[in-house]
Design an enzyme around this catalytic site. Structure first.
Site, mmCIF file in Angstrom:
data_model
loop_
_atom_site.group_PDB
_atom_site.id
_atom_site.type_symbol
_atom_site.label_atom_id
_atom_site.label_comp_id
_atom_site.label_asym_id
_atom_site.label_seq_id
_atom_site.Cartn_x
_atom_site.Cartn_y
_atom_site.Cartn_z
ATOM 1 N N ARG A 121 4.234 13.072 -33.014
ATOM 2 C CA ARG A 121 3.734 11.691 -33.017
ATOM 3 C C ARG A 121 2.845 11.540 -34.244
ATOM 4 N NH1 ARG A 121 1.629 9.777 -27.210
ATOM 5 N NH2 ARG A 121 0.106 11.468 -27.484
ATOM 6 N N ASN A 158 6.599 25.754 -27.851
ATOM 7 C CA ASN A 158 5.986 24.541 -27.320
ATOM 8 C C ASN A 158 5.340 24.873 -25.985
ATOM 9 O OD1 ASN A 158 5.249 21.961 -26.598
ATOM 10 N ND2 ASN A 158 7.318 21.328 -26.021
ATOM 11 N N ASP A 172 -4.171 13.734 -29.033
ATOM 12 C CA ASP A 172 -3.920 12.981 -30.258
ATOM 13 C C ASP A 172 -3.955 11.475 -30.040
ATOM 14 O OD1 ASP A 172 -1.644 12.767 -28.784
ATOM 15 O OD2 ASP A 172 -0.274 13.497 -30.329
ATOM 16 N N ASP A 173 -3.935 11.026 -28.788
ATOM 17 C CA ASP A 173 -4.019 9.590 -28.530
ATOM 18 C C ASP A 173 -5.342 9.196 -27.883
ATOM 19 O OD1 ASP A 173 -3.604 10.821 -26.151
ATOM 20 O OD2 ASP A 173 -1.960 9.552 -25.484
ATOM 21 N N ASP A 203 -5.194 21.542 -18.183
ATOM 22 C CA ASP A 203 -6.573 21.102 -18.028
ATOM 23 C C ASP A 203 -7.122 21.481 -16.654
ATOM 24 O OD1 ASP A 203 -4.783 19.462 -16.794
ATOM 25 O OD2 ASP A 203 -5.538 17.593 -17.630
#
Length: 919
Positions: free
Chosen positions: A672, A723, A745-746, A833
């Site tokens: 992205r 990945n 990243d967002d 997480d």
């Protein structure tokens, strides 16, 4: 002359002479005035009359003094000179006027220069004053640093031992061996790195007698150790494996002793050697009994008092899982706290010391006389009485249903197979372990096996017999995981067990599980624990844990980063300095070679494991090497401390109790690019930012024409092997700070929010500090745990998509946390997480800290992420329940604590102000 003199002196005749003088003076003045009047009045009149008469008498064309027309006057010869003089004077006057104006202009300029010089002088005076203050502060800081007497020194030159050691003076008694008289410290300098040489057992005769599984497991773990070296000349420690011996081989003591003394580096007395005898069965032979081991250390599970040398030899746990990892799915959970049986015991005593007595004495007689040789009969009677009372459900069996396992004399033999014993222990709250009746037997492999099995399934060990030497007893605090009760108190055991609260019982069970996983469970843990014990005793720091080498992806930068108005909207707040100087790393640990007993003790009983021991925990609030002495009465103050509570000074300094430091942004991304570039641009101008590590999780490299933004700090793009969301928490070697800001990243966060989170993390360095909070809940109908992301005033997790944590946890996550958890993260591509929150709560027993009222942090208009998948929450439910099985309990803790901004801007949504805010 005489008369004049007399007149001057006021003598005779003064009156007449005075009058004469006065009259004479008056005549002179009158005459002089008249003469002047005639000259000044009549002479000009006569001259005017004469000149006028002269002009009228001459012709009109020859007048000299009368008025003339045009330049007639200049034609006169003596007037021409006057005209030339006038013209010359006029030119000089014009020149003088020009010079005057020029001088005035120069004077004005000089006045301006004077004013500028005055201002420069004032500025120079202020600069000089500032420089004097800086010099004074620098001198003060230099004196403080010198007073600390902890300069950063380069490592000394490595001292290599001689190949042929002269040998140490022999101790008077071999049993009196201790480190100071049987260990050669000269082979183990502080900076040596603790090199260990492991003998190849196959090259010696006793190697052919070893159990194949034990030998294979030992060799595999030795090859993986960072301390093992192939150069025997520089080794600090020499390790030789002598057991377990295969059945039915019997190795005579004299033969084994001869083979030991023939080792190439034995050097007559075996100093700096450790002989390891691992046991897989409860009846493992005590090979080294009646064997002269010289100055070599002995590590095994069975010791007699005449054989064991405290502080020198090591009691190790049995090697139950030789070549296999424990199956966490088969380990019972740690809750509920109370199980079916209060305590259980199964065993049979084949030989008793009591049987050797010619007559039995009563209990009163024994108490009045010498202590009895064997309390086992009394123990049997007491435990049977507790069982018959039916106050609590207990199970005690003193006769095996099947043939008991072989055991040493006076030792309680194990009953049944291992699987049967584990099934019973899974139903037991406590597991009784009765030590051998022989007081000279300080530990046996049978007792060690009982202890191992109890810890494995979560039954709290109750050891009857205080004379026992538990594994690694001089380093581990066993009273946190087990109860050690003297045999005379057997009648009080029932009361003692019932008095323990559920919270204390759960804490002991959890600590026992930690000790079992860390020091007992596998061959790796046993071997590394033995090395760590010896290394800790001789005060050599642990080897630095390995960091993940970052394979950087080349990229072009130079695109000027814009300023996001949302990021720059800080009002009049000074968030801190933007680091224009080269980035600097956080303070490193400076106490590696000045360790204390407290540091060792705390590390062994709270660190993740012996192989990963740090000299001290990374969360000490103030270390001596990080403090500055401010003078008498003020104590120590950290280098990064603030200047007090005033607003502007507080904003411009980090404050707190630790030195000035920076943080590293770790950003995980996957194909992205546009979203990533926007997120990087938003970091432009962020104070205290050291660098940005972009974890490129895609096998496809970034576009070659992609121009990365220039945000004032380095951007490191790291390529991963596969990945995996676990890559987010790899301890990359490019991370030079203790503080890590893990961010998606967002994620869309303002600078003031990030700085506020950083300040809070500095006050709670052992916690996860972040923005989006979540919590877990118990699903009563399905009897399982659920993951919940609804808004709540209570939380138990902080998502690492926008959170600060210590780099220490990156090591634990990647290298210490059970592999099964990381495998599930890769399977679902989810839950990393949650796994990090489980880990930190399990280590610290503290909940995370949520800052600000933020509940979401996604940027508007960004493409959808994995969390928008319909299966996302279903997978997270599964993850939580699986993690609970791995840990054996639910480590997450609820909290209603939330830190909101007071000294920064506070933006609270109107629909979320019902929660209590703890400030």
């Amino acid at each position: 002359m005489t008369g004049y003199t007399m007149l001057r002196n006021g003598g005779v005749g003064n009156g007449g002479q005075t009058c004469m003088l006065r009259w004479s003076n008056r005549i002179r003045l009158t005459w002089l005035s008249f003469t002047l009047f005639i000259i000044l009045v009549f002479f000009p009149l006569i001259a005017h009359y004469y000149l006028t008469t002269l002009d009228e008498a001459d012709e009109a064309g020859k007048r000299i003094f009368g008025p003339r027309a045009g330049n007639e006057l200049c034609e006169v010869k003596h007037v021409l000179d006057l005209c030339r003089i006038r013209e010359s004077v006029s030119e000089e006057l014009l020149q003088l006027e020009a010079k005057r104006q020029e001088l005035n202009s120069e004077i004005a300029k000089l006045n301006l220069k004077i004013e500028a010089c005055k201002k420069s002088i004032e500025n120079a005076k202020q600069d000089l004053l500032q420089l004097k203050n800086v010099i004074s502060q620098t001198e003060h800081s230099y004196k403080e640093l010198m007073a600390q007497n902890q300069p950063k020194l380069s490592l000394p030159i490595r001292l290599l031992p001689e190949k042929d050691d002269a040998g140490l003076p022999p101790p008077k008694v071999i049993r009196g061996c201790r480190l100071h008289n049987c260990f050669d410290y000269s082979r183990c300098p502080l900076t040596s790195g603790f090199p260990v040489y492991v003998y190849d057992s196959d090259q010696f005769a006793f190697g052919s007698y070893l159990d194949p599984l034990v030998k294979q497991a030992f060799q595999a773990t030795a090859r993986a150790s960072v301390y093992v070296t192939e150069n025997a000349d520089i080794a600090c420690l020499y390790v030789v494996l002598v057991g377990e011996i295969q059945e039915p081989v019997v190795l005579r003591p004299a033969e084994l002793e001869k083979q030991l003394y023939s080792l190439p580096h034995w050097r007559t007395d075996g100093h700096n050697h450790v002989i390891i005898n691992l046991s897989r069965k409860s009846d493992t032979q005590n090979l080294l009994y009646n064997v002269s081991t010289g100055r070599a250390m002995v590590a095994q599970s069975t010791f007699y008092a005449s054989q064991y040398r405290p502080g020198f030899d090591l009691v190790v746990s049995p090697l139950v899982h030789a070549m296999s990892e424990p199956n966490f799915m088969e380990i019972p959970p740690q809750v509920p706290v109370k199980r079916k049986y209060l305590f259980t015991f199964q065993g049979e005593k084949i030989e008793s010391l009591r049987s050797s007595l010619q007559e039995a004495r009563s209990f009163e007689e024994e108490m009045e006389g010498d202590p009895p040789a064997d309390y086992d009969d009394r123990i049997i009677a007491t435990l049977k009485a507790v069982q018959d009372s039916k106050l609590d459900q207990v199970l005690v069996e003193f006769t095996c249903k099947n043939q008991p396992k072989p055991s040493l004399p006076t030792e309680w033999a194990l009953c049944g197979e291992r699987e049967d014993r584990l099934e019973l222990l899974k139903l037991s709250t406590f597991a009784l372990i009765i030590t051998p009746g022989d007081p000279h037997l300080v530990i046996s492999s049978g007792c060690a096996t009982r202890l191992f099995e109890a810890l494995e399934v979560g039954a709290v060990p109750v050891v009857l017999g205080e004379q026992v030497q538990l594994p690694y007893q001089d380093m581990l605090q066993w009273n946190e995981a087990a109860l050690v009760v003297p045999k005379p108190r057997v009648t009080e055991v029932h009361f003692l067990l019932r008095s323990l609260s559920d919270s204390d019982l759960l804490a002991m069970r959890r600590q026992g599980r930690f000790l079992w996983e860390t020091y007992f469970s596998t061959a790796d843990s046993i071997f590394n624990t033995v090395l760590a014990m010896i290394r800790t005793r001789i005060q050599i720091p642990a080897a630095p844990i390995r960091e993940e080498a970052a394979a950087e992806i080349p990229h072009r930068s130079g695109k000027a980063a814009g300023t996001d108005p949302n990021m720059a909207d800080n009002g009049d707040l000074d968030l801190g300095p933007v680091e224009t100087e080269p980035p600097y790393a956080s303070p490193k640990y400076l106490r590696n070679f000045t360790l204390t007993v407290t540091d060792f003790y705390r590390s062994w009983n709270s660190a993740p494991g012996p192989f990963y021991l740090f000299p001290h925990t990374p969360f000490d609030p103030v270390l001596p090497s990080e403090a500055k002495f401010l003078g008498s009465g003020t104590g120590f103050r950290p280098i990064g401390g603030g200047a007090g509570g005033s607003g502007k000074e507080f904003q411009a300094a980090l404050g707190g109790n630790v030195p000035r430091e920076q943080f590293t942004v770790v950003m995980l991304t996957y194909e992205r690019e546009e979203v990533l570039m926007n997120s990087l641009e938003r970091l432009n101008g962020l104070p205290y930012l050291n660098k940005v590590v972009v974890v490129w999780n895609s096998p496809k490299l970034p576009s070659e024409d992609l121009l990365w933004p220039d945000i004032g700090v380095p951007i490191m793009v790291v390529r991963t092997e596969k990945n995996s969301l676990n890559n987010r928490f790899l301890p990359w070697n490019e991370i030079e700070t203790e503080a890590i800001l893990s961010i998606d990243d967002d994620a869309h966060l303002r600078h003031d929010e990030i700085m506020f989170g950083f300040r809070v993390w500095r006050e709670a360095r052992d916690r996860i500090v972040g923005f989006p909070g979540r919590y877990h809940a118990w699903d009563i109908p399905h009897q399982s745990w659920l993951y919940n992301s609804n808004y709540s005033c209570e939380l138990s997790m902080v998502l690492t998509g926008a959170a600060f944590f210590h780099k220490y946890y990156a090591y634990l996550y990647s290298y210490v946390m059970p592999q099964a958890i990381r495998d599930m993260v890769d399977e679902y591509i989810n839950c990393e997480d949650i796994a990090m929150n489980f880990l930190v709560s399990h280590i610290t027993r503290k909940p995370p800290i949520k800052v600000t009222s933020r509940w979401t942090f996604r940027c508007p208009g960004c493409p959808q992420a994995l969390s928008h998948d319909d299966s996302h929450f279903h997978e997270r439910h599964k993850c939580i329940n699986f993690f609970v099985k791995v840990y054996g309990y639910m480590p997450l803790l609820y909290t209603q604590f939330r830190v909101d901004s007071v000294l920064f801007k506070t933006r609270l949504p109107h629909d979320k102000t019902k929660c209590f805010k703890f400030i």
